[in-house]
Design an enzyme around this catalytic site. Structure first.
Site, PDB file in Angstrom:
ATOM      1  N   LEU A  36       4.992   6.846  13.263  1.00 29.67           N
ATOM      2  CA  LEU A  36       5.369   7.816  12.231  1.00 29.67           C
ATOM      3  C   LEU A  36       6.498   7.327  11.336  1.00 29.67           C
ATOM      4  O   LEU A  36       7.213   8.126  10.737  1.00 29.67           O
ATOM      5  CB  LEU A  36       5.707   9.197  12.842  1.00 29.67           C
ATOM      6  CG  LEU A  36       4.597   9.865  13.657  1.00 29.67           C
ATOM      7  CD1 LEU A  36       5.011  11.287  14.054  1.00 29.67           C
ATOM      8  CD2 LEU A  36       3.280   9.916  12.900  1.00 29.67           C
ATOM      9  N   PHE A  76      -4.861  -0.262  11.214  1.00 34.89           N
ATOM     10  CA  PHE A  76      -4.250   0.015   9.899  1.00 34.89           C
ATOM     11  C   PHE A  76      -2.748  -0.246   9.884  1.00 34.89           C
ATOM     12  O   PHE A  76      -2.176  -0.509   8.829  1.00 34.89           O
ATOM     13  CB  PHE A  76      -4.446   1.496   9.507  1.00 34.89           C
ATOM     14  CG  PHE A  76      -5.852   1.893   9.205  1.00 34.89           C
ATOM     15  CD1 PHE A  76      -6.742   2.215  10.218  1.00 34.89           C
ATOM     16  CD2 PHE A  76      -6.303   1.959   7.898  1.00 34.89           C
ATOM     17  CE1 PHE A  76      -8.043   2.591   9.942  1.00 34.89           C
ATOM     18  CE2 PHE A  76      -7.604   2.335   7.602  1.00 34.89           C
ATOM     19  CZ  PHE A  76      -8.474   2.643   8.632  1.00 34.89           C
ATOM     20  N   SER A  80       2.919  -2.714   3.982  1.00 36.38           N
ATOM     21  CA  SER A  80       1.811  -2.878   3.035  1.00 36.38           C
ATOM     22  C   SER A  80       2.213  -2.841   1.562  1.00 36.38           C
ATOM     23  O   SER A  80       1.361  -2.582   0.717  1.00 36.38           O
ATOM     24  CB  SER A  80       0.759  -1.803   3.299  1.00 36.38           C
ATOM     25  OG  SER A  80       1.285  -0.535   3.013  1.00 36.38           O
ATOM     26  N   TYR A 144       2.980 -10.314   1.231  1.00 42.29           N
ATOM     27  CA  TYR A 144       2.138  -9.312   1.889  1.00 42.29           C
ATOM     28  C   TYR A 144       0.703  -9.834   2.034  1.00 42.29           C
ATOM     29  O   TYR A 144       0.109  -9.802   3.118  1.00 42.29           O
ATOM     30  CB  TYR A 144       2.167  -8.009   1.080  1.00 42.29           C
ATOM     31  CG  TYR A 144       1.031  -7.082   1.369  1.00 42.29           C
ATOM     32  CD1 TYR A 144       0.902  -6.477   2.610  1.00 42.29           C
ATOM     33  CD2 TYR A 144       0.057  -6.813   0.396  1.00 42.29           C
ATOM     34  CE1 TYR A 144      -0.165  -5.621   2.875  1.00 42.29           C
ATOM     35  CE2 TYR A 144      -0.992  -5.968   0.647  1.00 42.29           C
ATOM     36  CZ  TYR A 144      -1.103  -5.374   1.889  1.00 42.29           C
ATOM     37  OH  TYR A 144      -2.154  -4.545   2.151  1.00 42.29           O
TER      38      TYR A 144
HETATM   39  N1  LIG Z   1      -3.106   1.758   0.270  1.00 40.26           N
HETATM   40  C1  LIG Z   1      -3.775   0.730  -0.262  1.00 40.26           C
HETATM   41  O1  LIG Z   1      -4.091   0.720  -1.457  1.00 40.26           O
HETATM   42  C2  LIG Z   1      -4.193  -0.417   0.592  1.00 40.26           C
HETATM   43  C3  LIG Z   1      -4.946  -1.444   0.008  1.00 40.26           C
HETATM   44  C4  LIG Z   1      -5.296  -2.551   0.779  1.00 40.26           C
HETATM   45  C5  LIG Z   1      -4.970  -2.590   2.112  1.00 40.26           C
HETATM   46  N2  LIG Z   1      -4.251  -1.588   2.670  1.00 40.26           N
HETATM   47  C6  LIG Z   1      -3.925  -1.674   4.090  1.00 40.26           C
HETATM   48  O2  LIG Z   1      -4.361  -0.486   4.719  1.00 40.26           O
HETATM   49  C7  LIG Z   1      -3.490  -0.134   5.780  1.00 40.26           C
HETATM   50  C8  LIG Z   1      -3.014   1.287   5.609  1.00 40.26           C
HETATM   51  O3  LIG Z   1      -2.360   1.423   4.367  1.00 40.26           O
HETATM   52  P1  LIG Z   1      -1.760   2.838   3.935  1.00 40.26           P
HETATM   53  O4  LIG Z   1      -1.657   2.801   2.451  1.00 40.26           O
HETATM   54  O5  LIG Z   1      -2.503   3.924   4.593  1.00 40.26           O
HETATM   55  O6  LIG Z   1      -0.299   2.716   4.536  1.00 40.26           O
HETATM   56  P2  LIG Z   1       0.574   3.829   5.305  1.00 40.26           P
HETATM   57  O7  LIG Z   1       1.971   3.306   5.333  1.00 40.26           O
HETATM   58  O8  LIG Z   1       0.326   5.175   4.727  1.00 40.26           O
HETATM   59  O9  LIG Z   1      -0.033   3.805   6.759  1.00 40.26           O
HETATM   60  C9  LIG Z   1       0.356   2.878   7.734  1.00 40.26           C
HETATM   61  C10 LIG Z   1       0.665   3.652   8.997  1.00 40.26           C
HETATM   62  O10 LIG Z   1       1.028   2.730  10.019  1.00 40.26           O
HETATM   63  C11 LIG Z   1       2.158   3.220  10.697  1.00 40.26           C
HETATM   64  N3  LIG Z   1       2.860   2.049  11.225  1.00 40.26           N
HETATM   65  C12 LIG Z   1       3.390   1.021  10.521  1.00 40.26           C
HETATM   66  N4  LIG Z   1       3.915   0.120  11.368  1.00 40.26           N
HETATM   67  C13 LIG Z   1       3.704   0.599  12.623  1.00 40.26           C
HETATM   68  C14 LIG Z   1       4.023   0.104  13.927  1.00 40.26           C
HETATM   69  N5  LIG Z   1       4.666  -1.040  14.109  1.00 40.26           N
HETATM   70  N6  LIG Z   1       3.632   0.850  14.998  1.00 40.26           N
HETATM   71  C15 LIG Z   1       2.975   2.011  14.841  1.00 40.26           C
HETATM   72  N7  LIG Z   1       2.664   2.522  13.630  1.00 40.26           N
HETATM   73  C16 LIG Z   1       3.035   1.814  12.537  1.00 40.26           C
HETATM   74  C17 LIG Z   1       2.951   4.003   9.676  1.00 40.26           C
HETATM   75  O11 LIG Z   1       3.772   4.993  10.279  1.00 40.26           O
HETATM   76  C18 LIG Z   1       1.848   4.616   8.832  1.00 40.26           C
HETATM   77  O12 LIG Z   1       1.455   5.888   9.306  1.00 40.26           O
HETATM   78  C19 LIG Z   1      -2.375  -1.173   5.781  1.00 40.26           C
HETATM   79  O13 LIG Z   1      -2.680  -2.151   6.738  1.00 40.26           O
HETATM   80  C20 LIG Z   1      -2.452  -1.765   4.381  1.00 40.26           C
HETATM   81  O14 LIG Z   1      -1.991  -3.096   4.358  1.00 40.26           O
HETATM   82  C21 LIG Z   1      -3.849  -0.509   1.938  1.00 40.26           C
HETATM   83  O1  LIG Z   2       5.787   2.539 -10.656  1.00 43.35           O
HETATM   84  C1  LIG Z   2       4.807   1.784 -10.786  1.00 43.35           C
HETATM   85  C2  LIG Z   2       3.975   1.451  -9.699  1.00 43.35           C
HETATM   86  C3  LIG Z   2       2.926   0.568  -9.905  1.00 43.35           C
HETATM   87  N1  LIG Z   2       2.707   0.058 -11.133  1.00 43.35           N
HETATM   88  C4  LIG Z   2       1.589  -0.881 -11.346  1.00 43.35           C
HETATM   89  O2  LIG Z   2       0.409  -0.234 -10.938  1.00 43.35           O
HETATM   90  C5  LIG Z   2      -0.501  -1.165 -10.352  1.00 43.35           C
HETATM   91  C6  LIG Z   2      -0.873  -0.678  -8.974  1.00 43.35           C
HETATM   92  O3  LIG Z   2       0.299  -0.741  -8.151  1.00 43.35           O
HETATM   93  P1  LIG Z   2       0.381  -0.088  -6.691  1.00 43.35           P
HETATM   94  O4  LIG Z   2      -0.161   1.285  -6.738  1.00 43.35           O
HETATM   95  O5  LIG Z   2       1.776  -0.296  -6.209  1.00 43.35           O
HETATM   96  O6  LIG Z   2      -0.650  -0.954  -5.861  1.00 43.35           O
HETATM   97  P2  LIG Z   2      -0.714  -2.539  -5.637  1.00 43.35           P
HETATM   98  O7  LIG Z   2       0.589  -3.182  -5.778  1.00 43.35           O
HETATM   99  O8  LIG Z   2      -1.842  -3.050  -6.516  1.00 43.35           O
HETATM  100  O9  LIG Z   2      -1.089  -2.647  -4.109  1.00 43.35           O
HETATM  101  C7  LIG Z   2      -2.021  -1.773  -3.486  1.00 43.35           C
HETATM  102  O10 LIG Z   2      -3.280  -2.373  -3.574  1.00 43.35           O
HETATM  103  C8  LIG Z   2      -3.365  -3.637  -2.913  1.00 43.35           C
HETATM  104  C9  LIG Z   2      -4.772  -4.176  -3.113  1.00 43.35           C
HETATM  105  O11 LIG Z   2      -5.000  -4.428  -4.493  1.00 43.35           O
HETATM  106  C10 LIG Z   2      -3.049  -3.413  -1.446  1.00 43.35           C
HETATM  107  O12 LIG Z   2      -3.157  -4.590  -0.745  1.00 43.35           O
HETATM  108  C11 LIG Z   2      -1.669  -2.827  -1.255  1.00 43.35           C
HETATM  109  O13 LIG Z   2      -1.440  -2.545   0.125  1.00 43.35           O
HETATM  110  C12 LIG Z   2      -1.574  -1.548  -2.043  1.00 43.35           C
HETATM  111  O14 LIG Z   2      -0.236  -1.065  -1.990  1.00 43.35           O
HETATM  112  C13 LIG Z   2       0.234  -2.514 -10.330  1.00 43.35           C
HETATM  113  O15 LIG Z   2      -0.176  -3.253 -11.434  1.00 43.35           O
HETATM  114  C14 LIG Z   2       1.702  -2.131 -10.488  1.00 43.35           C
HETATM  115  O16 LIG Z   2       2.462  -3.112 -11.163  1.00 43.35           O
HETATM  116  C15 LIG Z   2       3.506   0.384 -12.209  1.00 43.35           C
HETATM  117  O17 LIG Z   2       3.297  -0.096 -13.318  1.00 43.35           O
HETATM  118  N2  LIG Z   2       4.541   1.244 -11.997  1.00 43.35           N
END
Ligand SMILES: NC(=O)c1ccc[n+]([C@@H]2O[C@H](COP(=O)([O-])OP(=O)(O)OC[C@H]3O[C@@H](n4cnc5c(N)ncnc54)[C@H](O)[C@@H]3O)[C@@H](O)[C@H]2O)c1
Ligand SMILES: O=c1ccn([C@@H]2O[C@H](COP(=O)(O)OP(=O)(O)O[C@H]3O[C@H](CO)[C@@H](O)[C@H](O)[C@H]3O)[C@@H](O)[C@H]2O)c(=O)[nH]1
Length: 332
Positions: A36, A76, A80, A144
């Site tokens: 969490l 997950f 990230s 990352y």
């Molecule tokens: N959100 C995106 O756009 C996106 C895109 C590509 C990949 N991902 C990947 O998907 C996964 C989930 O992303 P998200 O956006 O839901 O992130 P998030 O931070 O909402 O979810 C991650 C969860 O993992 C838990 N967590 C982190 N480290 C932990 C640990 N050591 N032990 C137990 N729990 C832990 C956090 O409390 C959180 O609930 C990540 O691996 C991220 O790299 C996300």
């Molecule tokens: O305040 C902000 C936040 C973001 N951005 C831009 O919006 C785009 C999207 O940014 P963001 O929503 O932070 O996502 P990413 O950095 O593209 O990363 C997300 O998407 C990736 C895959 O493309 C995942 O791997 C990551 O975990 C996830 O956080 C990027 O061009 C950022 O530069 C802005 O211009 N202003």
């Protein structure tokens, strides 16, 4: 999915909680392991066991695998954030690799040989071919992305040596929320574009800063492929069948890119409000354009997004944020 049992690390977080909800709706039994640090108890459906511990704790992981027999692990839990990874690269590389290996090791020792990894589009850096197929060169521009590449490589060895079958799912930009409004996106700090733009429109967050206007894209801002969290959840379930044959790697997105400016316009259309914003420098580590080819996923699993249009994705996010302007109740 009746009678099947899954471990979801990070299942109280944004993307993971949408998978947990989908699994439960389809009759599976789910155990969530999440400390969490970012997740929310309120994101875990009633009846789902929440083990509130860190996956860095190998002893606790072994206990969890001993207490339940899982059909597969969905992993997950990770650090990230692209921007944060360029301020603290060593932490990203060490924590994401060692924690993922701890989960994989516990799974192997318990005989649970099906593993689904949340991987990322950030593996591809600045791609030479767009939309990006799985065979594209892996060349992350941020720590990352490289940390996830290391995990993917280690999983390849675990397959070869231990028979641990893995699905590495390279999500592009997860966005949106459960259309029934039960769960959504709530990070603190929030760094993602869609919730920040919505927060700016609602007045619950400061005006948005657009990071960079000099990218080699039509309007100078970064282009991303936004994919709905429930479409991601559906892909996770579909790949389980593929794992019965072999380990797999899939890119997951809609195949359409939108610039930061276009996302702002979509939020303005859906909300009917202006998104106050200004312009700032580029954010370190950001590639100009990431758009997925999900042809392989579609062909091999029959996956097709339910929310392919950006407006449909943004609408579900808007609905959740406008009903929960302070996020989950545990934010007070
Ligand atoms: N959100 C995106 O756009 C996106 C895109 C590509 C990949 N991902 C990947 O998907 C996964 C989930 O992303 P998200 O956006 O839901 O992130 P998030 O931070 O909402 O979810 C991650 C969860 O993992 C838990 N967590 C982190 N480290 C932990 C640990 N050591 N032990 C137990 N729990 C832990 C956090 O409390 C959180 O609930 C990540 O691996 C991220 O790299 C996300
Ligand atoms: O305040 C902000 C936040 C973001 N951005 C831009 O919006 C785009 C999207 O940014 P963001 O929503 O932070 O996502 P990413 O950095 O593209 O990363 C997300 O998407 C990736 C895959 O493309 C995942 O791997 C990551 O975990 C996830 O956080 C990027 O061009 C950022 O530069 C802005 O211009 N202003």
């Amino acid at each position: 999915m009746d009678g099947r049992r899954f471990l979801v690390t990070g299942g109280a977080g944004y993307v993971g909680s949408h998978l947990v909800l989908t699994l439960v709706e389809r009759g599976a039994e789910v155990v969530v392991m999440d400390d969490l640090r970012q997740g929310h108890r309120g994101a875990v459906p009633p009846g789902v066991e929440l083990v509130q511990d860190s996956i860095a704790d190998r002893r606790r992981l072994a206990e969890v695998f001993a207490a339940w027999k899982f059909d597969a692990v969905f992993h997950f839990a990770a650090l990230s954030l692209v921007g944060e990874s360029m301020r603290d690269p060593l932490r990203y590389c060490s924590e994401n690799l060692s924690n993922s290996l701890a989960v994989a090791d516990a799974a192997v020792k318990a005989g649970c040989l099906r593993f689904v990894l949340s991987s990322t589009a950030a593996l591809f850096g600045n791609p030479k071919v767009v939309p990006i197929p799985e065979e594209a060169e892996l060349a992350p521009t941020n720590a990352y992305g490289d940390s996830k590449l290391m995990v993917e490589k280690a999983l390849g060895w675990a397959d070869q040596v231990h028979g641990l079958r893995s699905a590495c799912l390279r999500y592009f930009n997860a966005a949106g929320a459960d259309p029934q409004g039960r769960i959504g996106e709530d990070h603190e700090p929030e760094t993602h574009l869609v919730p920040l733009a919505i927060g700016a429109a609602l007045g619950t967050r400061p005006p948005l800063t657009v990071f960079g206007t000099d990218y080699p894209t039509p309007d100078g801002t970064c282009i991303r492929d936004y994919v709905h969290v429930l479409d991601l959840a559906d892909a996770h379930i579909r790949v389980l069948d593929r794992l019965e044959q072999a380990s797999v790697r899939y890119n997951i997105g809609n195949g359409t890119g939108y610039s930061v400016k276009q996302v702002i316009e979509a939020v303005e259309r859906i909300s009917g409000r202006p998104v106050p914003h200004g312009f700032g420098p580029r954010r370190a580590g950001d590639p100009a354009m990431l758009v997925a080819s999900s042809a392989r996923l579609r062909q091999e699993t029959g996956w097709a997004p339910r929310f392919a249009a950006l407006d449909d994705i943004v609408r579900t996010a808007w609905d959740w944020h406008s009903r929960h302007p302070k996020g989950y109740d545990d934010r007070g």
